[in-house]
Design a protein around this motif. Structure first.
Motif: not given
Length: 312
Positions: A53, A110, A114
């Motif tokens: 992340r 990204m 998630r």
């Protein structure tokens, strides 16, 4: 286009430093300072540079810093009508375009991270390891090279060596010599952004499904992930609008050069600076662990500053 460029150089009036120039330099300076502090914070703890992340986050920060520096330089050169040789102009345009794609593709990655964290938590450690993150960064940069490698070879096939020794007002439009080259550039960009929009929409829909079924702490975590994906989608929307600005600017350039420069300035503020100020907000200031370490890193300078004579 070389003829048009010479005309453009003759039409642009001499400009002095004014509020517009100062405002842009202040904004760029602020964003570069914030990004630099976030990059420095990233290297303070192992948890950051071993987490996919945060690795993806710092990738966007690096590409945004390079893009802001180059795009700001090109904006100044255009605003003050300072011609440069075609070779360095080509290099600046290719590098800025590379960084633009790197940021957009990283935002998509990204969002997928998630999605994995929320929808596939048991496989998150396996799919989002440090090694996978570094592989992802390599793939992102490789994919970012493709569009403008194609455009570079299209340019080489349609000009002679003397073209690269000319002095032009540097912009991507100055390097698009034929209408078909602009169409190819547009088609490649739209294909990339279509794929990115599909992936982000997929992540958004899947996280919504999990959010409806979640409860308690999981529900709060899911909502936070959903807000993050929404912000990424908004960023990508601004990048998508930026995709169309060259066509608007090219049409205005045919009518009035000074209006072209003003429109280019407005587009720079809205569609270059604005989306890039969201990245520090999303993963920097909104992330509790990162924000806490940032504060600790900043406050660690206080004892050093107090060693200055006169400090109380």
């Amino acid at each position: 286009m070389s003829n048009n460029t010479s005309v453009v150089g003759g039409q642009i009036s001499k400009r002095n430093i004014n509020d517009k120039v100062i405002i842009v330099q202040i904004l760029v300076g602020i964003f570069l300072c914030i990004n630099s502090m976030l990059i420095a914070t990233f290297f303070t703890k192992k948890i950051f540079y071993t987490n996919m992340r945060y690795i993806l986050f710092v990738t966007t920060l690096f590409s945004d810093c390079v893009y802001l520096i180059i795009s700001n330089l090109l904006l100044i050169l255009t605003y003050f009508a300072i011609p440069i040789q075609t070779w360095p102009c080509l290099f600046f345009c290719l590098l800025s375009s590379l960084c633009n794609y790197v940021t957009s593709l990283t935002l998509t990655a990204m969002s997928l991270e998630r999605y994995v964290a929320i929808c596939m938590p048991l496989r998150h450690a396996e799919l989002c390891s440090t090694a996978r993150a570094l592989q992802g960064v390599l793939i992102i940069h490789s994919l970012s090279f493709i569009p403008y490698t194609v455009i570079f070879f299209m340019l080489l096939s349609s000009v002679t060596f003397s073209f690269f020794t000319q002095h032009i007002i540097c912009s991507v439009e100055s390097l698009i010599l034929h209408r078909w080259q602009g169409h190819v550039r547009s088609a490649i960009s739209q294909f990339y952004f279509l794929i990115m929009c599909i992936l982000i929409a997929f992540s958004y829909v899947q996280i919504i499904k999990v959010a409806k079924a979640a409860s308690g702490n999981n529900k709060e975590s899911t909502r936070k992930g959903l807000r993050t994906v929404i912000l990424h989608a908004f960023q990508l929307f601004l990048y998508l609008i930026h995709l169309w600005t060259p066509f608007i600017e090219a049409a205005i350039l045919e009518i009035n050069v000074n209006v072209f420069i003003s429109v280019k300035y407005i587009n720079y503020i809205l569609f270059i600076l604005a989306p890039r100020c969201l990245s520090p907000l999303i993963y920097g200031l909104r992330d509790e662990a990162f924000l806490l370490e940032l504060k600790h890193w900043l406050f660690s300078f206080t004892p050093l500053l107090c060693q200055v004579p006169g400090c109380r």
